[in-house]
Design a protein around this motif. Structure first.
Motif, PDB file in Angstrom:
ATOM      1  N   THR A  81       9.849  33.852 -38.034  1.00 16.84           N
ATOM      2  CA  THR A  81      10.506  33.375 -39.251  1.00 16.84           C
ATOM      3  C   THR A  81      11.986  33.739 -39.305  1.00 16.84           C
ATOM      4  O   THR A  81      12.780  32.994 -39.858  1.00 16.84           O
ATOM      5  CB  THR A  81       9.797  33.908 -40.515  1.00 16.84           C
ATOM      6  N   LYS A  82      12.361  34.876 -38.715  1.00 26.87           N
ATOM      7  CA  LYS A  82      13.782  35.240 -38.678  1.00 26.87           C
ATOM      8  C   LYS A  82      14.573  34.195 -37.881  1.00 26.87           C
ATOM      9  O   LYS A  82      15.647  33.776 -38.289  1.00 26.87           O
ATOM     10  CB  LYS A  82      13.970  36.617 -38.040  1.00 26.87           C
ATOM     11  N   GLU A  84      13.681  31.115 -37.358  1.00 25.62           N
ATOM     12  CA  GLU A  84      13.658  29.862 -38.112  1.00 25.62           C
ATOM     13  C   GLU A  84      14.724  29.849 -39.202  1.00 25.62           C
ATOM     14  O   GLU A  84      15.413  28.844 -39.381  1.00 25.62           O
ATOM     15  CB  GLU A  84      12.273  29.622 -38.717  1.00 25.62           C
ATOM     16  N   ASP A  85      14.865  30.949 -39.913  1.00 21.78           N
ATOM     17  CA  ASP A  85      15.896  31.038 -40.952  1.00 21.78           C
ATOM     18  C   ASP A  85      17.289  30.865 -40.345  1.00 21.78           C
ATOM     19  O   ASP A  85      18.140  30.168 -40.898  1.00 21.78           O
ATOM     20  CB  ASP A  85      15.812  32.372 -41.696  1.00 21.78           C
ATOM     21  N   TYR A  86      17.509  31.512 -39.215  1.00 21.35           N
ATOM     22  CA  TYR A  86      18.787  31.387 -38.517  1.00 21.35           C
ATOM     23  C   TYR A  86      19.030  29.932 -38.117  1.00 21.35           C
ATOM     24  O   TYR A  86      20.141  29.405 -38.303  1.00 21.35           O
ATOM     25  CB  TYR A  86      18.795  32.301 -37.284  1.00 21.35           C
ATOM     26  N   GLU A  89      20.110  27.631 -41.073  1.00 25.08           N
ATOM     27  CA  GLU A  89      21.531  27.783 -41.405  1.00 25.08           C
ATOM     28  C   GLU A  89      22.427  27.185 -40.332  1.00 25.08           C
ATOM     29  O   GLU A  89      23.401  26.481 -40.618  1.00 25.08           O
ATOM     30  CB  GLU A  89      21.864  29.268 -41.591  1.00 25.08           C
TER      31      GLU A  89
END
Length: 137
Positions: A81-82, A84-86, A89
């Protein structure tokens, strides 16, 4: 009703929906001929871009398959998930800089991330064997 549903739809659709590229009309009207020539050139450009995009997508999935093997061998989950968040953005920024609606970039990201996670799970379920993905070989 006298006509089929298709006939009714044709009657109620607007003119632009009925218009197709007509070589005979193009021959009779120079401005139409110019438009037809430009459309053909643009379609060739579109076809070239599609070819490159598919080739790049194949390369992307080869790289994500390697990530899937490494994750499986290390005991990591298919989902990150980290990362994916990156990516959300990053792709949003890239889309804006390129003049593309960020929603299109998000649809692309959603597709590739979902597919990569499925592939990572298949690799993990196969004990880290990427050969499980060779369904087209």
């Amino acid at each position: 009703m006298n006509g089929s549903i298709l006939d009714i739809m044709r009657e109620t659709s607007s003119d632009w929906q009925k218009t197709t590229i007509d070589s005979a009309q193009a021959a009779a009207h120079p401005e139409t001929a110019q438009a037809v020539a430009r459309i053909k050139a643009l379609r060739q450009t579109i076809d070239n871009i599609d070819s490159a995009a598919i080739a790049l997508l194949a390369e992307r999935f080869k790289a994500t398959s390697q990530v899937g093997v490494l994750k499986a061998n290390a005991g990591f989950a298919p989902e990150d998930t980290k990362r994916e968040d990156y990516q959300i953005e990053r792709l949003h920024r890239i889309a804006i800089d390129a003049g593309l609606d960020p929603e299109i970039a998000e649809m692309y990201r959603e597709f590739v991330v979902t597919e990569a996670k499925k592939r990572h799970k298949r690799i993990a379920d196969a004990g880290g064997d990427p050969g499980v993905l060779d369904v087209f070989a």
